[in-house]
Design a protein around this motif. Sequence first.
Motif, PDB file in Angstrom:
ATOM      1  N   GLU A 141      16.956  -7.397  32.301  1.00  0.00           N
ATOM      2  CA  GLU A 141      17.809  -6.291  33.070  1.00  0.00           C
ATOM      3  C   GLU A 141      19.274  -6.747  33.494  1.00  0.00           C
ATOM      4  OE1 GLU A 141      16.358  -3.034  35.079  1.00  0.00           O
ATOM      5  OE2 GLU A 141      14.270  -3.332  34.437  1.00  0.00           O
ATOM      6  N   GLY A 142      19.100  -7.620  34.319  1.00  0.00           N
ATOM      7  CA  GLY A 142      20.268  -8.352  35.162  1.00  0.00           C
ATOM      8  C   GLY A 142      21.191  -8.924  33.932  1.00  0.00           C
ATOM      9  N   GLU A 143      20.840  -9.567  32.902  1.00  0.00           N
ATOM     10  CA  GLU A 143      21.777  -9.987  31.842  1.00  0.00           C
ATOM     11  C   GLU A 143      22.344  -8.966  31.126  1.00  0.00           C
ATOM     12  OE1 GLU A 143      21.564 -13.012  28.111  1.00  0.00           O
ATOM     13  OE2 GLU A 143      19.827 -12.887  29.373  1.00  0.00           O
ATOM     14  N   ALA A 159      30.459  -7.293  44.032  1.00  0.00           N
ATOM     15  CA  ALA A 159      29.459  -7.743  45.381  1.00  0.00           C
ATOM     16  C   ALA A 159      27.845  -7.501  44.894  1.00  0.00           C
ATOM     17  CB  ALA A 159      29.903  -7.034  46.405  1.00  0.00           C
ATOM     18  N   ILE A 160      27.041  -8.444  45.471  1.00  0.00           N
ATOM     19  CA  ILE A 160      25.415  -8.375  45.214  1.00  0.00           C
ATOM     20  C   ILE A 160      24.748  -8.370  46.589  1.00  0.00           C
ATOM     21  CG2 ILE A 160      23.832  -9.590  43.990  1.00  0.00           C
ATOM     22  CD1 ILE A 160      25.801 -11.089  41.928  1.00  0.00           C
ATOM     23  N   LEU A 161      23.874  -7.409  46.331  1.00  0.00           N
ATOM     24  CA  LEU A 161      22.712  -7.197  47.313  1.00  0.00           C
ATOM     25  C   LEU A 161      21.397  -7.506  46.605  1.00  0.00           C
ATOM     26  CD1 LEU A 161      21.920  -6.665  50.319  1.00  0.00           C
ATOM     27  CD2 LEU A 161      21.828  -4.382  49.799  1.00  0.00           C
ATOM     28  N   PHE A 162      20.896  -8.375  46.990  1.00  0.00           N
ATOM     29  CA  PHE A 162      19.318  -8.617  46.430  1.00  0.00           C
ATOM     30  C   PHE A 162      18.139  -8.672  47.409  1.00  0.00           C
ATOM     31  CE2 PHE A 162      21.019 -12.761  47.594  1.00  0.00           C
ATOM     32  CZ  PHE A 162      19.976 -13.614  48.006  1.00  0.00           C
ATOM     33  N   GLN A 163      17.003  -7.981  46.828  1.00  0.00           N
ATOM     34  CA  GLN A 163      15.799  -8.233  47.403  1.00  0.00           C
ATOM     35  C   GLN A 163      15.346  -9.728  47.493  1.00  0.00           C
ATOM     36  OE1 GLN A 163      13.239  -5.022  47.483  1.00  0.00           O
ATOM     37  NE2 GLN A 163      11.669  -6.351  46.759  1.00  0.00           N
ATOM     38  N   ASN A 164      15.179 -10.209  48.830  1.00  0.00           N
ATOM     39  CA  ASN A 164      14.933 -11.863  48.875  1.00  0.00           C
ATOM     40  C   ASN A 164      13.540 -12.326  48.534  1.00  0.00           C
ATOM     41  OD1 ASN A 164      15.698 -14.353  49.359  1.00  0.00           O
ATOM     42  ND2 ASN A 164      15.099 -14.310  51.667  1.00  0.00           N
ATOM     43  N   ASP A 165      13.398 -11.901  47.113  1.00  0.00           N
ATOM     44  CA  ASP A 165      11.881 -12.302  46.525  1.00  0.00           C
ATOM     45  C   ASP A 165      12.224 -12.548  45.077  1.00  0.00           C
ATOM     46  OD1 ASP A 165      12.204  -9.666  45.453  1.00  0.00           O
ATOM     47  OD2 ASP A 165      10.428  -9.098  46.774  1.00  0.00           O
ATOM     48  N   ASP A 166      11.210 -12.782  44.251  1.00  0.00           N
ATOM     49  CA  ASP A 166      11.410 -13.133  42.665  1.00  0.00           C
ATOM     50  C   ASP A 166      11.838 -11.869  42.204  1.00  0.00           C
ATOM     51  OD1 ASP A 166       9.997 -15.759  42.717  1.00  0.00           O
ATOM     52  OD2 ASP A 166       8.190 -14.445  43.208  1.00  0.00           O
ATOM     53  N   PHE A 167      11.797 -10.508  42.697  1.00  0.00           N
ATOM     54  CA  PHE A 167      12.384  -9.420  42.042  1.00  0.00           C
ATOM     55  C   PHE A 167      13.849  -9.549  42.175  1.00  0.00           C
ATOM     56  CE2 PHE A 167      14.140  -5.398  42.609  1.00  0.00           C
ATOM     57  CZ  PHE A 167      13.572  -4.550  41.629  1.00  0.00           C
ATOM     58  N   GLY A 168      14.310  -9.644  43.098  1.00  0.00           N
ATOM     59  CA  GLY A 168      16.007  -9.598  43.330  1.00  0.00           C
ATOM     60  C   GLY A 168      16.473 -10.790  42.940  1.00  0.00           C
ATOM     61  N   GLN A 169      15.764 -11.867  42.965  1.00  0.00           N
ATOM     62  CA  GLN A 169      16.517 -13.150  42.629  1.00  0.00           C
ATOM     63  C   GLN A 169      16.449 -13.373  41.194  1.00  0.00           C
ATOM     64  OE1 GLN A 169      13.936 -16.147  44.645  1.00  0.00           O
ATOM     65  NE2 GLN A 169      14.844 -15.440  46.941  1.00  0.00           N
ATOM     66  N   GLY A 170      15.513 -12.790  40.362  1.00  0.00           N
ATOM     67  CA  GLY A 170      15.550 -12.765  39.005  1.00  0.00           C
ATOM     68  C   GLY A 170      16.403 -11.589  38.414  1.00  0.00           C
ATOM     69  N   TYR A 171      16.889 -10.674  38.969  1.00  0.00           N
ATOM     70  CA  TYR A 171      18.038  -9.921  38.487  1.00  0.00           C
ATOM     71  C   TYR A 171      19.287 -10.450  38.620  1.00  0.00           C
ATOM     72  CZ  TYR A 171      15.638  -5.349  37.725  1.00  0.00           C
ATOM     73  OH  TYR A 171      14.800  -4.483  37.415  1.00  0.00           O
ATOM     74  N   VAL A 172      19.485 -11.246  39.984  1.00  0.00           N
ATOM     75  CA  VAL A 172      20.667 -12.078  40.124  1.00  0.00           C
ATOM     76  C   VAL A 172      20.846 -13.089  39.073  1.00  0.00           C
ATOM     77  CG1 VAL A 172      22.296 -13.547  41.677  1.00  0.00           C
ATOM     78  CG2 VAL A 172      21.003 -11.397  42.693  1.00  0.00           C
ATOM     79  N   GLU A 173      19.854 -14.038  38.742  1.00  0.00           N
ATOM     80  CA  GLU A 173      19.777 -14.908  37.734  1.00  0.00           C
ATOM     81  C   GLU A 173      20.042 -14.394  36.573  1.00  0.00           C
ATOM     82  OE1 GLU A 173      16.591 -17.624  35.284  1.00  0.00           O
ATOM     83  OE2 GLU A 173      15.908 -16.820  37.574  1.00  0.00           O
ATOM     84  N   PHE A 175      21.898 -11.547  35.821  1.00  0.00           N
ATOM     85  CA  PHE A 175      23.474 -11.225  35.719  1.00  0.00           C
ATOM     86  C   PHE A 175      24.239 -12.340  35.855  1.00  0.00           C
ATOM     87  CE2 PHE A 175      26.996 -10.049  38.075  1.00  0.00           C
ATOM     88  CZ  PHE A 175      27.501  -8.847  37.612  1.00  0.00           C
ATOM     89  N   LYS A 176      24.096 -13.534  36.471  1.00  0.00           N
ATOM     90  CA  LYS A 176      24.828 -14.596  36.143  1.00  0.00           C
ATOM     91  C   LYS A 176      24.918 -15.105  34.837  1.00  0.00           C
ATOM     92  CE  LYS A 176      24.896 -15.945  41.129  1.00  0.00           C
ATOM     93  NZ  LYS A 176      24.520 -16.720  42.220  1.00  0.00           N
ATOM     94  N   THR A 177      23.935 -15.073  34.088  1.00  0.00           N
ATOM     95  CA  THR A 177      23.737 -15.487  32.721  1.00  0.00           C
ATOM     96  C   THR A 177      24.525 -14.538  32.073  1.00  0.00           C
ATOM     97  OG1 THR A 177      21.524 -16.417  32.900  1.00  0.00           O
ATOM     98  CG2 THR A 177      22.244 -15.912  30.927  1.00  0.00           C
ATOM     99  N   GLY A 178      24.481 -13.508  32.102  1.00  0.00           N
ATOM    100  CA  GLY A 178      25.304 -12.586  31.166  1.00  0.00           C
ATOM    101  C   GLY A 178      26.809 -12.456  31.492  1.00  0.00           C
TER     102      GLY A 178
END
Length: 385
Positions: A141-143, A159-173, A175-178
């Motif tokens: 999804e993030g990608e 600007a990014i706000l992320f839930q500080n767990d595997d859920f939020g960090q997975g989206y950010v990861e 997105f950065k790949t994308g």
Amino acid sequence: GSPAASPGITDTTITFGTTAPPTGNAAGVGNCAVDGGLAYFGARNAEGGITFGDGKTRTVEFRPYDDGYDPQRALANFHQMQADGVFGAALSLGTPTNRAWREAAIDAEFPQVLLQTGDPLFSDREESPWQLGLLPIYQQEGEAFGRLLADSPDDHKVAILFQNDDFGQGYVEGFKTGIEGADNVEIVKELGYEATSTDVNAQITDLASTGADIFVNAMSSLAPLVIGSLQQADTIGWHPSWFLPSVSASPAAFLVPSGVADRFPAIYTTASSMTAGSPVFTDDPESTVFLDALAEYTSQSGAPSFPQCLWSWIGASILEQAFTKMEEPTRESFMQALLSISDYPAPFLLEGGVIDTTVKDRPAMATVVVQKYNGAGFTLVNALG
């Protein structure tokens, strides 16, 4: 010479459990996660049951256990399922709650499948041999969000706000790949928050000071936080375009109740299935079957606000496919059957989508598209704007 039956299955019945939060802060999504399965198997049982691969027709007892979105309670629920003689668990909701008993399920060789989480660990066949995810993984999804931005002809500050767990960090990861290699996208600030927080007003205010025109809000489906973040951004006059995960972008549950969603230039999310109440859903011949079953076997009335009802119905239909291929009354035979499904056109998938569990390290629903909020629902988009 036939193998002994595993616990939870007889010649006439099979019992599956699920752990979800029908009470507590996540009660809305928790009830939907349960109700889709209850409705599906309620309807199938009323028709006489399901004919399994061994030729026997069985009814399915789908038994919910309440974890209140508490990992320790989810682990306790697993132990209770074992004590109750349950065959396996399916459609359970949440990353931390499913993680809490994953290793115990592996040790017990207990199916923990078609989980309503995008955690990639559950689709890793080597690390999680008794598990299978239902939903696209967070990174996918993030990608998809990142690629949409990278393909834009304009420059963007994010600007990014992320839930500080595997859920939020997975989206950010993801997105950065994308956006990798994209010269037109700059991440100006990232902030985290805890899922136990009562609000994120301070983080929204801090991120607004960057002047970012894009806001990636990697937030799970806790309604007070999602709605509160929309309202706080509007209150302080920050109106970027938003990217919201599929679990937290329901118009009826989050966007309309916020009262401010139409004040932002655009709100995007991702999807792999229809949205209940959308025109394409209403036109689908199975929508009436789905809504009638919800009304008869659960407390839901009308098109549900949360997507988890539809997802659990889809997941239950995949379970039925596995049952029809399951040649022995054992957990091993069930897992073999579940992981041999290909080209299955499950109900309510988007056009061209199919279920293929034979592909290693992928969840059952693996197709992701980006959609844009139109004031009532979401429509497919191929470009930003």
